[in-house]
Design an enzyme around this catalytic site. Structure first.
Site: not given
Ligand code: XLS
Ligand code: MG
Length: 344
Positions: A49, A52
């Protein structure tokens, strides 16, 4: 030539066990610890993200964001890893309580776009052209609160802004039908790829399938894989598992339904997923009860199950299966699959 696979996970997949009903059950780990864990497990790439990469991103200047992104890029390079994608975390901020790109408030919609543009800058520094959009709050808690047609127009306008900002950027929409919203606007791969066609550069808008999200939509993730790859649009993959229609569980791959996992792997094999460099990502979480010393098991096990299912897929008696299909002996075909998974 048999397909080989490259593996990926995100820092959030080494999670601390918080759920809506209780606090963490494991202490937080540093980013450096997570990189070392990734190396130890022999994975190839990390997905991110935006925050992150740059924690507290909303409080930081563009120069700070660039500097911190470069530091992360260096850490990855030193560890021999690459960044798979960056996703704007558009669901945490006080600005996105009513949605991000589809908020009813124009100032908040602008916030979402500006933040996504910063996410593109980060991705460029990390060396990836892939932006993943999990549209967490693009939906409603109550249908009367938003105009659905207008929401689709707002999503397309936002995607167009991002596509226009950088000619190399590709957007991969990660659909999920619900949670946190009652209903999300782009609940399935069909919705994601249909909306791609409305954008100014449809060929740069594709998708990510997450197994649990497809299951929550009542779909078989293997069918979603075949559908997305028919369009050449499966640019990433979040494998995990989900035990029925409840909260998003992000279980280890294959842990709830081995046969559904087997069929996902078969779909990946027949479509040669990864041929163009795509990664197999495990968007999995440890069970809340997991002790710190067993913390990486869900990642290690997901990859192990995946690789065993690749073997199972390659050793499935296809000749026998085809003969049974020709004879419409689906009872025997059913048992052929079960016996194969049971090791006979
Ligand atoms: C949440 C999502 C998230 C995405 C990335 O349910 O899976 O983790 O993969 O934003
Ligand atoms: Mg995911």
């Amino acid at each position: 030539m048999a397909q080989t696979y490259k593996f990926c996970f995100g820092p959030w997949n080494i999670s601390e066990g918080t759920d809506p009903y209780g606090p963490p059950t494991r202490p937080p780990q540093t980013f450096d610890w997570k990189i070392a864990a990734m190396k130890k497990l022999g994975f190839d790439a990390m997905m991110f993200h935006d925050d992150d990469v740059v924690p507290d991103i909303d409080t930081k200047s563009p120069a700070q964001i660039r500097r911190e992104s470069k530091e992360v890029k260096k850490k990855l390079a030193d560890a021999g890893l690459v960044a798979e994608m960056v996703a704007p975390r558009l669901w945490f901020s006080p600005n996105t309580i009513d949605g991000a790109y589809t908020s009813n408030d124009a100032a908040q919609r602008q916030y979402a776009i500006d933040r996504s543009l910063r996410c593109i800058d980060i991705a460029k520094i990390l060396g990836t052209d892939l932006i993943v959009l999990w549209l967490a709050r693009e939906g409603t808690y109550l249908r009367e609160s938003k105009n659905g047609r207008r929401s689709i127009e707002l999503l397309v306008a936002a995607f167009d802004k991002l596509l226009g900002a950088d000619k190399k950027t590709r957007l991969a929409i990660e659909p999920k039908p619900n949670e946190p919203m009652d209903h999300a606007y782009l609940p399935t791969i069909g919705h994601a790829l249909a909306v791609a066609q409305l954008t100014c550069d449809a060929k740069r808008v594709g998708c990510v399938i997450e197994s649990a999200h497809a299951i929550l939509a009542g779909l078989d993730p293997a069918d979603e894989i075949d559908f997305a790859t028919s369009f050449g649009k499966l640019w990433s993959l979040h494998l995990n598992d989900q035990n029925g229609l409840k909260f998003d569980q992000d279980k280890p791959f294959g842990s709830a339904n081995l046969r559904v996992a087997f069929n996902q792997v078969r779909a990946l094999e027949r479509n040669q997923y990864g041929r163009d460099g795509q990664f197999v990502c495990f968007d999995v979480h440890p069970f809340r009860g997991t002790k710190p010393e067993h913390w990486l098991g869900h990642l290690e096990n997901s990859r192990r199950t995946f690789l065993r299912l690749v073997e199972k897929s390659r050793t499935f008696n296809e000749t026998r299966a085809q003969a049974l299909i020709a004879d419409r002996d689906y009872q025997a075909l059913d048992q052929l699959a079960l016996d194969h998974l049971l090791g006979r």
